[in-house]
Enzyme design. Structure first.
Site, PDB file in Angstrom:
ATOM      1  N   SER A 450       0.873  -1.176   0.000  1.00 55.24           N
ATOM      2  CA  SER A 450       0.000   0.000   0.000  1.00 55.24           C
ATOM      3  C   SER A 450       0.908   1.223   0.000  1.00 55.24           C
ATOM      4  CB  SER A 450      -0.858   0.014   1.264  1.00 55.24           C
ATOM      5  OG  SER A 450      -1.613  -1.163   1.324  1.00 55.24           O
ATOM      6  N   CYS A 643      -7.010  -0.518   7.440  1.00 55.76           N
ATOM      7  CA  CYS A 643      -5.935  -1.113   6.646  1.00 55.76           C
ATOM      8  C   CYS A 643      -5.063  -2.009   7.521  1.00 55.76           C
ATOM      9  CB  CYS A 643      -5.085  -0.024   6.005  1.00 55.76           C
ATOM     10  SG  CYS A 643      -3.740  -0.713   5.015  1.00 55.76           S
ATOM     11  N   ASP A 688      -8.507  -1.915   3.141  1.00 58.99           N
ATOM     12  CA  ASP A 688      -7.338  -2.293   2.350  1.00 58.99           C
ATOM     13  C   ASP A 688      -6.590  -3.274   3.253  1.00 58.99           C
ATOM     14  OD1 ASP A 688      -5.257  -2.302   0.489  1.00 58.99           O
ATOM     15  OD2 ASP A 688      -4.283  -0.548   1.365  1.00 58.99           O
ATOM     16  N   TRP A 690      -4.884  -7.343   4.084  1.00 54.81           N
ATOM     17  CA  TRP A 690      -4.182  -8.470   3.476  1.00 54.81           C
ATOM     18  C   TRP A 690      -3.822  -9.520   4.501  1.00 54.81           C
ATOM     19  CZ3 TRP A 690      -2.056  -3.459   3.748  1.00 54.81           C
ATOM     20  CH2 TRP A 690      -1.013  -3.293   4.670  1.00 54.81           C
TER      21      TRP A 690
HETATM   22  P1  FAD Z   1       6.578 -14.444   1.424  1.00 57.53           P
HETATM   23  O1  FAD Z   1       7.779 -15.199   1.115  1.00 57.53           O
HETATM   24  O2  FAD Z   1       5.620 -14.169   0.349  1.00 57.53           O
HETATM   25  O3  FAD Z   1       5.812 -15.144   2.627  1.00 57.53           O
HETATM   26  C1  FAD Z   1       4.589 -14.594   3.084  1.00 57.53           C
HETATM   27  C2  FAD Z   1       3.867 -15.591   3.979  1.00 57.53           C
HETATM   28  O4  FAD Z   1       3.531 -16.754   3.235  1.00 57.53           O
HETATM   29  C3  FAD Z   1       4.676 -16.102   5.138  1.00 57.53           C
HETATM   30  O5  FAD Z   1       4.553 -15.285   6.256  1.00 57.53           O
HETATM   31  C4  FAD Z   1       4.057 -17.448   5.396  1.00 57.53           C
HETATM   32  O6  FAD Z   1       2.902 -17.294   6.169  1.00 57.53           O
HETATM   33  C5  FAD Z   1       3.661 -17.900   4.022  1.00 57.53           C
HETATM   34  N1  FAD Z   1       4.703 -18.776   3.460  1.00 57.53           N
HETATM   35  C6  FAD Z   1       5.591 -18.474   2.491  1.00 57.53           C
HETATM   36  N2  FAD Z   1       6.387 -19.531   2.231  1.00 57.53           N
HETATM   37  C7  FAD Z   1       6.001 -20.518   3.042  1.00 57.53           C
HETATM   38  C8  FAD Z   1       6.417 -21.870   3.232  1.00 57.53           C
HETATM   39  N3  FAD Z   1       7.410 -22.412   2.530  1.00 57.53           N
HETATM   40  N4  FAD Z   1       5.763 -22.610   4.129  1.00 57.53           N
HETATM   41  C9  FAD Z   1       4.744 -22.097   4.844  1.00 57.53           C
HETATM   42  N5  FAD Z   1       4.315 -20.831   4.707  1.00 57.53           N
HETATM   43  C10 FAD Z   1       4.920 -20.049   3.824  1.00 57.53           C
HETATM   44  N6  FAD Z   1       3.009  -5.612   3.561  1.00 57.53           N
HETATM   45  C11 FAD Z   1       3.655  -4.598   4.175  1.00 57.53           C
HETATM   46  O7  FAD Z   1       4.611  -4.830   4.916  1.00 57.53           O
HETATM   47  N7  FAD Z   1       3.274  -3.286   3.977  1.00 57.53           N
HETATM   48  C12 FAD Z   1       2.241  -2.960   3.164  1.00 57.53           C
HETATM   49  O8  FAD Z   1       1.934  -1.771   3.007  1.00 57.53           O
HETATM   50  C13 FAD Z   1       1.535  -4.011   2.508  1.00 57.53           C
HETATM   51  N8  FAD Z   1       0.477  -3.747   1.692  1.00 57.53           N
HETATM   52  C14 FAD Z   1      -0.163  -4.766   1.079  1.00 57.53           C
HETATM   53  C15 FAD Z   1      -1.233  -4.475   0.229  1.00 57.53           C
HETATM   54  C16 FAD Z   1      -1.898  -5.487  -0.435  1.00 57.53           C
HETATM   55  C17 FAD Z   1      -3.054  -5.168  -1.346  1.00 57.53           C
HETATM   56  C18 FAD Z   1      -1.478  -6.831  -0.247  1.00 57.53           C
HETATM   57  C19 FAD Z   1      -2.168  -7.960  -0.960  1.00 57.53           C
HETATM   58  C20 FAD Z   1      -0.420  -7.128   0.586  1.00 57.53           C
HETATM   59  C21 FAD Z   1       0.250  -6.109   1.253  1.00 57.53           C
HETATM   60  N9  FAD Z   1       1.333  -6.391   2.080  1.00 57.53           N
HETATM   61  C22 FAD Z   1       1.966  -5.353   2.717  1.00 57.53           C
HETATM   62  C23 FAD Z   1       1.888  -7.767   2.216  1.00 57.53           C
HETATM   63  C24 FAD Z   1       3.003  -7.958   1.170  1.00 57.53           C
HETATM   64  O9  FAD Z   1       2.432  -7.987  -0.138  1.00 57.53           O
HETATM   65  C25 FAD Z   1       3.761  -9.280   1.330  1.00 57.53           C
HETATM   66  O10 FAD Z   1       2.855 -10.336   1.420  1.00 57.53           O
HETATM   67  C26 FAD Z   1       4.654  -9.310   2.539  1.00 57.53           C
HETATM   68  O11 FAD Z   1       5.575  -8.249   2.478  1.00 57.53           O
HETATM   69  C27 FAD Z   1       5.440 -10.629   2.614  1.00 57.53           C
HETATM   70  O12 FAD Z   1       6.144 -10.837   1.429  1.00 57.53           O
HETATM   71  P2  FAD Z   1       7.444 -11.728   1.387  1.00 57.53           P
HETATM   72  O13 FAD Z   1       7.740 -12.035  -0.032  1.00 57.53           O
HETATM   73  O14 FAD Z   1       8.532 -11.146   2.209  1.00 57.53           O
HETATM   74  O15 FAD Z   1       6.978 -13.066   2.130  1.00 57.53           O
END
Ligand code: FAD
Length: 690
Positions: A450, A643, A688, A690
């Site tokens: 966001s 949010c 908003d 997630w």
């Molecule tokens: P990822 O690697 O994608 O992991 C995310 C989660 O998936 C983990 O915590 C776990 O629960 C699960 N997961 C992944 N791999 C495994 C596995 N091997 N086994 C079990 N579980 C697993 N985030 C913010 O910090 N700030 C924002 O402003 C923000 N805004 C958003 C707005 C929208 C519309 C949406 C959809 C999401 C938003 N997010 C925000 C969340 C962000 O998009 C990400 O999901 C977040 O930062 C995590 O991403 P990552 O790739 O680091 O983690």
């Protein structure tokens, strides 16, 4: 008669035109690389492709099409899995199709010996995914009409439906529910139940598996299909390109499309074509050792990208080097990591999810979700390629026993490489066709954030506020680390002068393919959202955003401060923010004071620190303490925004809001809940989450 030169030229031209006409241009998109797939040329533009699904199925000999409406890749993934299973178990001639790629006014021409499957994710506030908007509007529209005009219009259509949703959202699985209703109304025949997967309960995969077996049984009966022994057949061929090395100019090393490869990347930048944006500034927002929250400023001035306050920015991540290495290692591919390969779909309706020729390293680093949760069904598929009998038996058990799988794999957050390694005790898996991984893993997805700045204040600089995903998992020695946020953390370290930037021991190719991201760049695109301030700044607003949920509200308040400074009449702005402790994770603490100076009494920040007192205090408690004022503001048509965390916080806020309205207005709770629903319907209450 003799032909003179001019006649010959004219005839030749006519001949060329005729061939072009009858081959529908098939031979005319000739590329230098005979193995190159459409993706590398097309860059999302699918020139010359038919939008007629009946024709497409006819010409490619298919009797089952699986349409997907997907936002994060899961629905697309399930669609591919259904296609594969339909083919290998029942001999169906299946194809997968993006809803965006076809028209639907001839669905009535699909004969009853063919089948249509819908795998439909619900996004945000009960909305269709971006690629399903047109289909959804068409099929649920009041004046839907079909080419043949029969009655009932879809009496011949046999369909199957599965939805992906999240029960923590108000409109749970509304996409599949509404489409199912619409199809029934149009006289279509559903086979089996319309399935629903629940991401909120964390049971998506198990819901899918539990749904599909009875569905296949019902389908086999209805269509008279014979089940056969399922044998794995690859969908993609992998051809080693001996004449090419990773330095050859036509080899993709992680570039998202042809323009990026050729260095001519230009807009429109979107979900098929990211902008490689400079990060102008990055810093840490927390003042506690083991938790990180990043603030990044992404400079879009060199692009034609624009945004509006409340929109989302998508970050295209790169997998960590250690994860890439572990993946290559367990498959015994280390020595081949830079071997150039062409990946080609073995049948015309399958799409290679990345451009080729490329290398194993590039595919694994830039294009596949190698760290995501493992699919139980996929382990069952891989069992056949296990390096020894004991491993094979263990894989089959994991594939078929839900509780065992949960205990051994899911609970530990293992990814695919780790799973394979644990199950085989480190023995290499050299027999798996690489195609199985392209099919069985989701393509690497952009992560959304966001936007935490105001487009009025900084139209060409997008702020991101992201908490770094680094979780301790009980029973596992090392913490689980998220893909995108640790990549961003490493970028921040590099920008702030760290000569060996890393994130909790993870390192990244921060310079990107061919050093194209050097100088601190990150691939991004912007997604427009409906989460918007009222157009009239004098309207009061109530903002509820604990943790990173405060991100868009930083933008909102920044915007109102600017409006106040320019002499506009700005309405009351209440911000409810929560975190653990003031001196640890109170983000933007000093900035709020600046906004207060600009906005005066118009702005109030109400905080809830959950770990400071004897009792945990959250934003919803503070909201309740302010019941009277909140109600008065709502009666003055204040807009209310929530949010952040969908699972708990957003739900509780909804409940508390109904309580406040009921108590303050002296009306029954049921009536208050109606009012809250109505506020949502009229956008007076926006989420908003997630
Ligand atoms: P990822 O690697 O994608 O992991 C995310 C989660 O998936 C983990 O915590 C776990 O629960 C699960 N997961 C992944 N791999 C495994 C596995 N091997 N086994 C079990 N579980 C697993 N985030 C913010 O910090 N700030 C924002 O402003 C923000 N805004 C958003 C707005 C929208 C519309 C949406 C959809 C999401 C938003 N997010 C925000 C969340 C962000 O998009 C990400 O999901 C977040 O930062 C995590 O991403 P990552 O790739 O680091 O983690």
């Amino acid at each position: 008669a003799q032909l003179d030169t001019l006649d010959i030229i004219v005839l030749a031209a006519i001949l060329v035109g005729t061939v072009a006409y009858f081959t529908k241009g098939k031979y005319w998109g000739v590329t230098k690389d005979p193995y190159a797939n459409a993706f590398s040329n097309a860059n999302g533009l699918k020139a010359g492709k038919t939008r007629n699904i009946v024709e497409k199925m006819e010409e490619s000999g298919k009797n089952c099409v699986i349409f997907y409406g997907s936002q994060t890749g899961t629905a697309e993934d399930y669609a591919s899995r259904l296609a594969k299973e339909g083919k290998s178990r029942f001999g169906l001639e299946t194809m997968v199709a993006d809803l965006e790629d076809y028209d639907f006014d001839n669905l009535d021409e699909i004969p009853s010996d063919k089948l249509v499957m819908f795998v439909l994710a619900t996004y945000g506030e009960g909305e269709p995914t971006d690629n399903a908007v047109d289909f959804y509007e068409f099929i649920t529209g009041d004046d839907v009409s079909f080419s043949q005009g029969a009655d009932p219009p879809l009496g011949n259509l046999n369909y199957v439906a599965f939805g992906l949703g999240n029960n923590t959202y108000e409109h749970y699985n509304s996409m599949v529910r509404n489409v199912n209703k619409a199809l029934e109304k149009l006289g279509a025949n559903r086979i089996g139940e319309a399935g629903e997967g629940d991401d909120g309960a964390g049971t998506m995969e198990e819901d899918f598996l539990a749904w599909k077996d009875p569905m296949w049984a019902a389908l086999a009966e209805k269509m008279g299909l014979e089940e056969r022994e399922a044998v794995y057949e690859p969908i993609f061929s992998i051809v080693e390109r001996e004449g090419l090395t990773k330095d050859s100019h036509e080899v993709y090393l992680g570039e998202p499309n042809k323009m990026h490869l050729e260095g001519t990347a230009k807009g429109p930048f979107n979900a098929h074509n990211p902008y490689i944006a400079p990060i102008a500034e990055s810093k840490e927002l927390f003042s506690v050792k083991d938790r990180n929250c990043l603030h990044l400023e992404v400079d879009i001035s060199g692009s034609n990208l624009s945004y509006q306050t409340g929109d989302h920015i998508a970050v295209w991540p790169t997998n960590a080097g250690q994860e890439v290495d572990q993946f290559l290692s367990i498959l015994g591919l280390e020595d081949k990591k830079d071997t150039v390969i062409s990946v080609k779909a073995l049948e015309p309706t399958a799409k290679v999810p990345f451009p080729t020729p490329t290398t194993y390293d590039a595919i694994i680093r830039y294009h596949l979700e190698i760290c995501a949760p493992v699919s139980r069904q996929f382990l069952g598929t891989l069992a056949a390629f296990a390096p020894n009998e004991a491993t094979k038996a263990e894989m089959a058990k994991l594939g078929s026993d839900k509780d065992y799988f949960q205990d051994k794999i899911s609970k530990n957050h293992y990814n695919i490489a780790r799973t394979l390694s644990v199950v085989s005790n480190g023995q290499k898996w050299t027999n798996v066709p690489f195609s199985a991984f392209i099919e069985g893993l989701t393509k690497l997805q952009p992560r959304y954030y966001s936007i935490s700045s105001s487009s009025l204040v900084q139209p060409k600089k997008i702020s991101i506020t992201a908490v770094v995903e680094n979780q301790l998992i009980p029973g596992r020695a090392d913490p689980f680390k998220g893909v995108a946020t640790n990549y961003l953390l490493a970028l921040k370290q590099k920008q702030n002068g760290d000569p060996n930037p890393e994130a909790f021991g993870l390192t990244y190719e921060l310079n990107g393919p061919r050093n194209k991201y050097d100088g601190i760049h990150v691939p991004v695109h912007v997604r427009h959202s409906n989460f918007k301030l009222p157009s009239d700044p004098s309207k009061p607003i109530i903002l509820i955003g604990p943790g990173t949920g405060v991100a868009p509200f930083r933008g909102f308040v920044q915007e109102r401060a600017k409006q106040a400074e320019s002499g506009e009449n700005v309405g009351r702005t209440l911000l409810f923010f929560g975190c653990r402790k003031q001196n640890e994770d109170f983000m933007y603490k000093s900035e709020w004071e600046d906004y207060k100076n600009a906005l005066g009494d118009k702005f109030e920040l109400i905080t809830a620190f959950s770990r400071e007192g004897p009792k945990k205090v959250y934003v919803q408690h503070r909201l309740k303490e302010r019941a009277q004022e909140v109600n008065e503001l709502l009666e003055k048509k204040a807009y209310l925004y929530v949010c952040g965390d969908a699972a708990n916080m957003a739900r509780e806020v909804n409940t508390v809001l109904a309580q406040i309205i009921s108590e303050q207005r002296g009306i029954p709770e049921a009536k208050a809940e109606e009012i809250v629903k109505n506020m949502r319907a009229t956008n007076q209450y926006q989420e908003d989450v997630w």
